[in-house]
Design an enzyme around this catalytic site. Structure first.
Site, PDB file in Angstrom:
ATOM      1  N   GLY A  75       0.883  -1.345   0.117  1.00  0.00           N
ATOM      2  CA  GLY A  75       0.085  -0.025   0.231  1.00  0.00           C
ATOM      3  C   GLY A  75       0.845   1.160   0.076  1.00  0.00           C
ATOM      4  O   GLY A  75       0.389   2.427   0.114  1.00  0.00           O
ATOM      5  N   THR A  76       2.362   1.257  -0.164  1.00  0.00           N
ATOM      6  CA  THR A  76       3.035   2.265  -0.206  1.00  0.00           C
ATOM      7  C   THR A  76       2.897   3.048  -1.618  1.00  0.00           C
ATOM      8  O   THR A  76       2.824   2.414  -2.748  1.00  0.00           O
ATOM      9  CB  THR A  76       4.333   1.758  -0.074  1.00  0.00           C
ATOM     10  OG1 THR A  76       4.780   1.163   1.225  1.00  0.00           O
ATOM     11  CG2 THR A  76       5.532   3.014  -0.035  1.00  0.00           C
ATOM     12  N   HIS A 134      -4.135  15.222   4.235  1.00  0.00           N
ATOM     13  CA  HIS A 134      -3.352  14.247   4.981  1.00  0.00           C
ATOM     14  C   HIS A 134      -2.602  14.701   6.396  1.00  0.00           C
ATOM     15  O   HIS A 134      -2.449  15.699   6.075  1.00  0.00           O
ATOM     16  CB  HIS A 134      -2.607  13.236   4.269  1.00  0.00           C
ATOM     17  CG  HIS A 134      -3.454  12.312   3.247  1.00  0.00           C
ATOM     18  ND1 HIS A 134      -3.916  12.625   2.002  1.00  0.00           N
ATOM     19  CD2 HIS A 134      -3.694  11.133   3.364  1.00  0.00           C
ATOM     20  CE1 HIS A 134      -4.468  11.901   1.506  1.00  0.00           C
ATOM     21  NE2 HIS A 134      -4.462  10.549   2.376  1.00  0.00           N
ATOM     22  N   HIS A 135      -2.141  13.789   7.131  1.00  0.00           N
ATOM     23  CA  HIS A 135      -1.208  13.989   8.146  1.00  0.00           C
ATOM     24  C   HIS A 135       0.033  14.820   7.707  1.00  0.00           C
ATOM     25  O   HIS A 135       0.419  14.250   6.615  1.00  0.00           O
ATOM     26  CB  HIS A 135      -1.306  12.938   9.104  1.00  0.00           C
ATOM     27  CG  HIS A 135      -0.881  11.751   8.468  1.00  0.00           C
ATOM     28  ND1 HIS A 135       0.603  11.293   8.061  1.00  0.00           N
ATOM     29  CD2 HIS A 135      -1.451  10.731   7.800  1.00  0.00           C
ATOM     30  CE1 HIS A 135       0.647  10.359   7.511  1.00  0.00           C
ATOM     31  NE2 HIS A 135      -0.575   9.769   7.150  1.00  0.00           N
ATOM     32  N   LYS A 138       2.960  12.355   6.092  1.00  0.00           N
ATOM     33  CA  LYS A 138       2.583  11.883   4.861  1.00  0.00           C
ATOM     34  C   LYS A 138       3.809  12.500   3.969  1.00  0.00           C
ATOM     35  O   LYS A 138       3.895  13.722   3.810  1.00  0.00           O
ATOM     36  CB  LYS A 138       1.366  11.977   4.168  1.00  0.00           C
ATOM     37  CG  LYS A 138       1.277  11.182   2.786  1.00  0.00           C
ATOM     38  CD  LYS A 138      -0.138  11.187   2.514  1.00  0.00           C
ATOM     39  CE  LYS A 138      -0.592  10.484   0.975  1.00  0.00           C
ATOM     40  NZ  LYS A 138       0.008   9.152   0.993  1.00  0.00           N
TER      41      LYS A 138
END
Length: 239
Positions: A75-76, A134-135, A138
């Site tokens: 999932g990278t 996103h955070h 990321k």
């Protein structure tokens, strides 16, 4: 099932918790500090690897697993310029490789909704743009999910040629604004604007658990198969 975790950050730890709750065991937790420990694992020690590491490590991690004969779920994001090489290696090795930019079942339903909306908007006088949030940890921008959404739009609407990362803007390309705020798990907004109105569809993740659960379900599904797979394959074959 015996799972090897490649990447042991927040996502890796969430995957570990969910995998154990579902009755699986973790045979290794590999991060940048202990990557050499993979060499001590035999082929028979691992049923499947789950890889959520970093863009600069993903290609090597996936290659290692395919050459070792371990099915791998990755999932990278941020490494996809090498994806065709990985797919070819998978086929050469008669291995199993599962990739998704996002493992949330809800996000993958959102992908389908996005493509349907893009078909409906074909030929209409709307400008297409996107915002992803996103955070702050990321590393890549735009997100892999945003790229998948933009590619879905281009596939369904020939007036869209691809995407540009803001502040770049060009007619015929989906402009993607990438924001990094706090600990946001992930928000994606697809926007169609005209002089008279705006149409938006939004997916907001509340926790990482949905992504992690989807990755574990994918890892449960993959062993025993040969080839290159994605979430469409999983969704079409889930009971």
């Amino acid at each position: 099932m015996r799972i090897l975790l490649l990447g042991y950050g927040k996502m890796g730890k969430t995957i570990e918790r969910i995998a154990i709750e579902r009755g699986h065991s973790i045979v290794g937790k590999i991060d940048v500090q202990n990557r050499h420990e993979m060499d001590s694992l035999a082929v028979s020690d691992v049923d499947v690897a789950i890889e959520f590491s970093a863009p600069e490590a993903a290609y090597e991690n996936i290659t290692y697993c395919l050459r070792k004969g371990w099915p791998i779920v990755s999932g990278t994001t941020g490494w996809l310029e090498h994806k065709s090489e990985i797919e070819n290696l998978c086929l050469e090795q008669k291995g199993a490789f599962f990739y998704a930019s996002n493992y949330s079942i809800g996000v993958n339903l959102f992908f389908r909704l996005n493509r349907q909306l893009a078909r409906l908007m074909k030929g209409q006088a709307y400008r297409t743009s996107m915002t992803e949030i996103h955070h702050i940890h990321k590393l890549d921008a735009p997100s892999g999910t945003a790229i998948t959404l933009a590619e879905g739009i281009a596939a369904e609407n020939s007036s869209q040629k691809g995407w540009k990362l803001a502040p770049e803007d060009e007619e015929g390309f989906v402009q993607i604004e990438a924001k990094r705020l706090g600990e946001v798990p992930g928000t994606h907004i697809v926007r169609y604007e005209s002089e008279v109105d705006t149409i938006e569809i939004t997916h907001t993740a509340h926790t990482r658990a949905g992504f992690a659960l989807g990755a574990v379900i994918s890892a449960e599904w993959l062993p025993g198969k040969t080839g290159v797979f994605g979430m469409d394959d999983l969704l079409e074959n889930l009971d």
